[in-house]
Design an enzyme around this catalytic site. Sequence first.
Site, PDB file in Angstrom:
ATOM      1  N   ALA A 165     127.145 -16.922  -2.350  1.00  0.00           N
ATOM      2  CA  ALA A 165     127.749 -15.787  -3.065  1.00  0.00           C
ATOM      3  C   ALA A 165     126.819 -14.588  -2.856  1.00  0.00           C
ATOM      4  CB  ALA A 165     127.915 -16.118  -4.545  1.00  0.00           C
ATOM      5  N   PRO A 204     125.824  -8.143  -3.547  1.00  0.00           N
ATOM      6  CA  PRO A 204     125.754  -7.038  -2.571  1.00  0.00           C
ATOM      7  C   PRO A 204     124.671  -7.181  -1.508  1.00  0.00           C
ATOM      8  CG  PRO A 204     124.668  -6.392  -4.595  1.00  0.00           C
ATOM      9  CD  PRO A 204     125.255  -7.753  -4.862  1.00  0.00           C
ATOM     10  N   GLY A 205     123.836  -8.249  -1.565  1.00  0.00           N
ATOM     11  CA  GLY A 205     122.954  -8.508  -0.442  1.00  0.00           C
ATOM     12  C   GLY A 205     121.471  -8.370  -0.683  1.00  0.00           C
ATOM     13  N   CYS A 211     122.241 -14.986 -13.780  1.00  0.00           N
ATOM     14  CA  CYS A 211     121.574 -13.974 -14.601  1.00  0.00           C
ATOM     15  C   CYS A 211     122.152 -14.012 -16.018  1.00  0.00           C
ATOM     16  CB  CYS A 211     121.707 -12.590 -13.995  1.00  0.00           C
ATOM     17  SG  CYS A 211     123.410 -12.054 -13.744  1.00  0.00           S
TER      18      CYS A 211
END
Length: 304
Positions: free
Chosen positions: A112, A115-116, A233
Amino acid sequence: MEEVLKINRPFYERYSQLDEREEFWNLLLTPLRQSIRINTLKAPLDYIKARLEERYELEPIPWVKEGFFINTQEFGNMMEYSLGLVFPQEASSMIPPVVLDPKPGELVLDMAAAPGAKTTQLAQLMKNDGCIIANDMKKWRVNVLIANLNRFGVLNTRVTVKDGVYFKRFENTFDKVLLDAPCSSVGMIRKSFKFLNDWSMRKVIMYSNIQKKLILAAYKALKPGGILVYSTCTVDPFENEEIVDYLLRKTDAKLERIDLPLKSTPPVLEFGGKKYSEEVKKCLRLHPQDNNTEAFFVAKIRKP
């Protein structure tokens, strides 16, 4: 705490059972310290650090040698950000790639990825050697992922757009797998109160069900002897200890202890009428007050 009660009473009632300390609630509502990771794919660490120190105050993050707390949030005006020399990344978010510890030449699945931030960190640890399959199921998020990979000089990554469960067909294939799972994002309330406004028990259960499917697929795709890192998170045990406990009951997976220079909160063995394996004590549970970061949860899993 009164502020949380006004915004979302069920949220307060659930997590006051988990951590009733005043510092937990105070830090959960305190804006985050800004932090960056220096990108050594483009230039040496000391060179970029020296450039930044001409204009900013840097404080090393103890668990990531390339990570620093920094006294600015104006990254749009920072030349080093535009050039892909630094990645604004929350300090606890840098932990999962460090725990996974990918090596040059390995085949790694980032299930997943968008954004990288963690994908670029994996490529950095691998020195752009080997191969990363960076996957995300949402096309608009993949566009952001690709832009970040290009800007940060990542050369060893192929991007896919699939439901993560798709990868269970690649049984015993990957040397290492990172599953930074979609979650209820309680830890990110420090970035935006929208996560507090939007929180509901229905979402926790929805994510928990998704996470169980993803972790089984991730484990199946892992080679024998390989490492799977599971992270979120959020602080909710239904999305953390319960997911790891589920994997332990369904497979032959083994947990390993995580040894990093940081403070942590003991993992949860019983919550909401559910009991979990004593093995989950080996997981890393971070509450906001432990290190003044986002809340985070990390498990290191080995396939025998």
